[in-house]
Design an enzyme around this catalytic site. Structure first.
Site, PDB file in Angstrom:
ATOM      1  N   GLU A 476      48.342  21.402  45.872  1.00 60.47           N
ATOM      2  CA  GLU A 476      47.710  22.163  44.786  1.00 60.47           C
ATOM      3  C   GLU A 476      48.207  21.681  43.417  1.00 60.47           C
ATOM      4  O   GLU A 476      47.429  21.613  42.460  1.00 60.47           O
ATOM      5  CB  GLU A 476      47.961  23.664  44.966  1.00 60.47           C
ATOM      6  CG  GLU A 476      47.418  24.249  46.271  1.00 60.47           C
ATOM      7  CD  GLU A 476      45.950  23.952  46.525  1.00 60.47           C
ATOM      8  OE1 GLU A 476      45.208  23.684  45.548  1.00 60.47           O
ATOM      9  OE2 GLU A 476      45.540  23.963  47.697  1.00 60.47           O
ATOM     10  N   GLU A 535      40.216  15.699  46.970  1.00 60.84           N
ATOM     11  CA  GLU A 535      41.100  16.289  47.975  1.00 60.84           C
ATOM     12  C   GLU A 535      42.017  15.243  48.588  1.00 60.84           C
ATOM     13  O   GLU A 535      43.172  15.549  48.933  1.00 60.84           O
ATOM     14  CB  GLU A 535      40.266  16.974  49.064  1.00 60.84           C
ATOM     15  CG  GLU A 535      39.498  18.200  48.590  1.00 60.84           C
ATOM     16  CD  GLU A 535      40.401  19.339  48.143  1.00 60.84           C
ATOM     17  OE1 GLU A 535      41.555  19.405  48.604  1.00 60.84           O
ATOM     18  OE2 GLU A 535      39.942  20.168  47.337  1.00 60.84           O
ATOM     19  N   ASP A 539      45.926  15.443  48.804  1.00 59.11           N
ATOM     20  CA  ASP A 539      46.669  15.316  50.061  1.00 59.11           C
ATOM     21  C   ASP A 539      47.774  14.270  49.941  1.00 59.11           C
ATOM     22  O   ASP A 539      48.911  14.493  50.375  1.00 59.11           O
ATOM     23  CB  ASP A 539      45.725  14.908  51.195  1.00 59.11           C
ATOM     24  CG  ASP A 539      44.969  16.084  51.796  1.00 59.11           C
ATOM     25  OD1 ASP A 539      45.333  17.239  51.513  1.00 59.11           O
ATOM     26  OD2 ASP A 539      44.006  15.837  52.548  1.00 59.11           O
TER      27      ASP A 539
END
Length: 627
Positions: A476, A535, A539
């Site tokens: 995040e 994303e 990651d």
């Protein structure tokens, strides 16, 4: 037996993959879903108990429980004469021509039961995150995304035919004449919308969606409706500008929303309203109404009555139920421990930025400023949004309550335009197994539900927790510096704060990340690196920062770390659901999320003696390193 050196995901999750079964009412089972099932079980027991001992001291929770009880009154729901729904549908049927629609458009939006073929929303202004902007998007499509409408898509005809037949049955259940023609006309209007709709790749690059136009330009461009009157009715003023999120829809609006298309538009509105109503009616109708979504994902059975009852209560009282869950199930010791991990992860990021070799000092310092300004929210919010005080369960049917609730929530949505953005407001309930970064608030948010095993537990080793929740926390944080988040400054504004040459270097690294995933084969098809890039950056940043933090501990076990990383991505899903996600999900397939990021870390090769002949091997020059 699969070796870790050949497939980390399969090796770690082999027994789970061989024995786990996908629930008959779900399209998949995963580490996330297993927690969801446990939470559903606990909350159902809690709400049943609260139904017998009403929480009179908590007015918002009391209303949630009353609504929950009503959602489970199947005798009353099955005996409903549908008169309330028929009355709502008659409002649409009474729109005899386009002029009538034009005159009532604002009222239709505020009442919200008759969906209109465009969306005027109130969202934080990307370039002025303290204030709201009025936004325009199209109304969405019947099929999951634009790729399903390609003539080569194997499911296009099947799914549209099913939706049309299913809609015809639903309309007939409400006594609507010419139901088959109306459903066919709704599909015909949907087909007109396809060329103007954003693709999933376009939606994924949300920082690029910001297209403000002056209100004068907006009003001149969209001439088939009286938007000045509509806007004044909704927000009680005329703003200086309106932000367009779907530019092709804006450009084609006058050719789509016209007198000539009125019969198709009306059929679309009628069908959409009828389908929405089924959720709150008899058992037969709610099962019929959810048949299309089950068909898309190949789900065998509708939700059981008790689970559906919980779903309905959550759909209107999710933050209320979430706050109850967070306070009951999440302790202060765990909250303090997660906060300590988060602080440590931010410190790791600070150090990594200070020692970054591909950014200039000027950009590095501004990145650290943004990092230092991130707000961390753990477990649950301090208070509920004020609107929950307005939701009062009535004496009528469940459907009639939803009419009232929708009117209140819609009115509140437009009220916000005149207010400053409340950056403390959460956008997920505490019982949701997820986490998120908010670019407009520059905050990271970890609901209580994800702060448990396998992601986090006081009973797990520190290395396991770093491989689980530590990587999620850093994921995040990384969103603040992905291809979207990197374009927002520390205040949450879309603002160029990078030096040009630094951002050019970052774009080159984005291309490397795209290449690492793009076209990689899965059992459902090829991955889309462009769709997944944000994303995948998060990651990679997450696992990189988490392993750095894990190695700073007195006791470190990198085997535990990598195995836990693979464990949190365990996933088994129907082929149809996997194919749908390949088309529209900004997250890469779970197996790729587990397998590709570790191959960019030297520690993975050292821990498991991975060599060039192993399937998990990636040549050093192809290893992607960003954060």
């Amino acid at each position: 037996m699969t070796r870790i050196q050949d497939n980390l995901f399969e090796a770690v999750n082999a027994q789970w993959l061989a024995t786990v079964e996908i629930p008959s009412d779900k399209p998949r089972i995963s580490a996330f879903d297993e927690l969801v099932l446990e939470i559903e079980k606990n909350l159902t027991a809690d709400l049943i108990d609260l139904s017998a001992h009403l929480p009179l001291e908590n007015p918002e929770l009391l209303e949630a429980i009353k609504f929950y009880v009503k959602a489970g009154d199947w005798e009353k729901r099955n005996a409903d004469d549908l008169s309330a729904v028929k009355k709502e549908l008659q409002h649409i049927q009474a729109l005899t021509d386009f002029s009538a629609f034009k005159a009532q458009a604002a009222e239709l939006i505020l009442h919200s039961q008759a969906p209109v073929p465009f969306s005027l929303g109130v969202e934080p202004d990307m370039k002025d995150a303290v204030h709201y902007a009025l936004t325009l998007t199209g109304p969405g499509l019947i099929l999951p995304d634009t790729t399903y409408y390609d003539e080569s898509h194997p499911r296009k005809a099947e799914l549209l035919d099913f939706w049309q037949e299913n809609s015809s049955e639903i309309l007939s259940a409400f006594g609507i004449e010419h139901a088959k023609k109306i459903a066919a006309d709704a599909v015909a209007f949907d087909a007109l919308l396809v060329p103007s709709a954003n693709t999933s790749e376009e939606w994924a690059k949300y920082a690029d969606l910001y297209h403000p136009v002056s209100t004068d330009t907006f009003l001149k461009q969209l001439s088939t409706l009286d938007f000045k009157a509509i806007i004044e009715k909704l927000i009680h003023k005329v703003p200086d500008q309106i932000v367009i999120f779907e530019t092709r829809f804006f450009e084609q609006f006058n050719a789509l929303i016209t007198q000539e298309n009125w019969e198709l538009i009306k059929a679309w509105m009628l069908t959409k309203a009828a389908r929405k109503a089924t959720t709150y009616l008899s058992d037969e109708l709610r099962i019929k109404g959810s048949a299309f979504s089950r068909r898309v994902s190949n789900v065998a059975q509708a939700r059981a009555k008790d689970k559906h009852q919980l779903d309905v209560a959550e759909s209107y009282f999710n933050q209320v139920i979430g706050l109850f869950y967070g306070k009951k199930y999440f302790g202060e010791k765990a909250k303090a421990d997660v906060k300590e991990m988060t602080d440590k992860m931010i410190k790791v990021y600070q150090d990594r930025l200070r020692t970054n070799t591909w950014l200039s000092e000027e950009t590095r310092l501004k990145a650290i400023e943004k990092l230092d300004a991130i707000t961390v929210n753990i477990a649950y919010p301090d208070q509920l949004p004020e609107v929950y005080r307005r939701l009062k369960t009535g004496e009528g049917s469940l459907y009639e309550d939803t009419l009232l609730f929708d009117d209140i929530l819609t009115a509140r949505h437009y009220e916000k335009f005149s207010e400053e953005v409340d950056k403390k407001e959460w956008h997920m309930p505490a019982h949701m197994v997820n986490a998120y970064y908010s670019s407009d608030a520059n905050s990271i948010n970890f609901p209580a539900a994800i702060l448990q095993a396998p992601f986090y537990s006081l009973d797990q080793s520190k290395s396991q927790n770093y491989g689980g929740i530590g990587a999620v926390i850093a994921h995040e944080i990384s969103h603040a510096f992905d291809n979207n988040g990197a374009q927002f400054d520390k205040y949450g504004n879309l603002n160029k704060w990078w030096r040009d040459e630094d951002y050019a270097a970052f774009e080159k690294k984005q291309e490397e990340m795209i290449a690492a995933f793009d076209g990689v084969e899965t059992s459902a098809g090829k991955a889309n690196g462009k769709l997944n890039v944000s994303e995948n950056i998060a990651d990679q940043g997450g696992i990189t920062a988490a392993i750095t933090a894990a190695q700073s501990e007195d006791e470190v076990n990198l085997t535990d770390f990598f195995e836990q990383w693979a464990r949190i991505w365990r996933n088994k899903a129907s082929l149809e659901f996997q194919q749908m996600l390949l088309s529209l999900d900004v997250h890469a397939p779970a197996e790729l999320r587990a397998n590709i990021p570790p191959t960019n870390l030297q520690e993975f090769y050292d821990t498991f003696d991975v060599v060039s002949t192993d399937k998990m091997y990636r040549a050093p020059e192809k290893r992607v390193k960003i954060w």
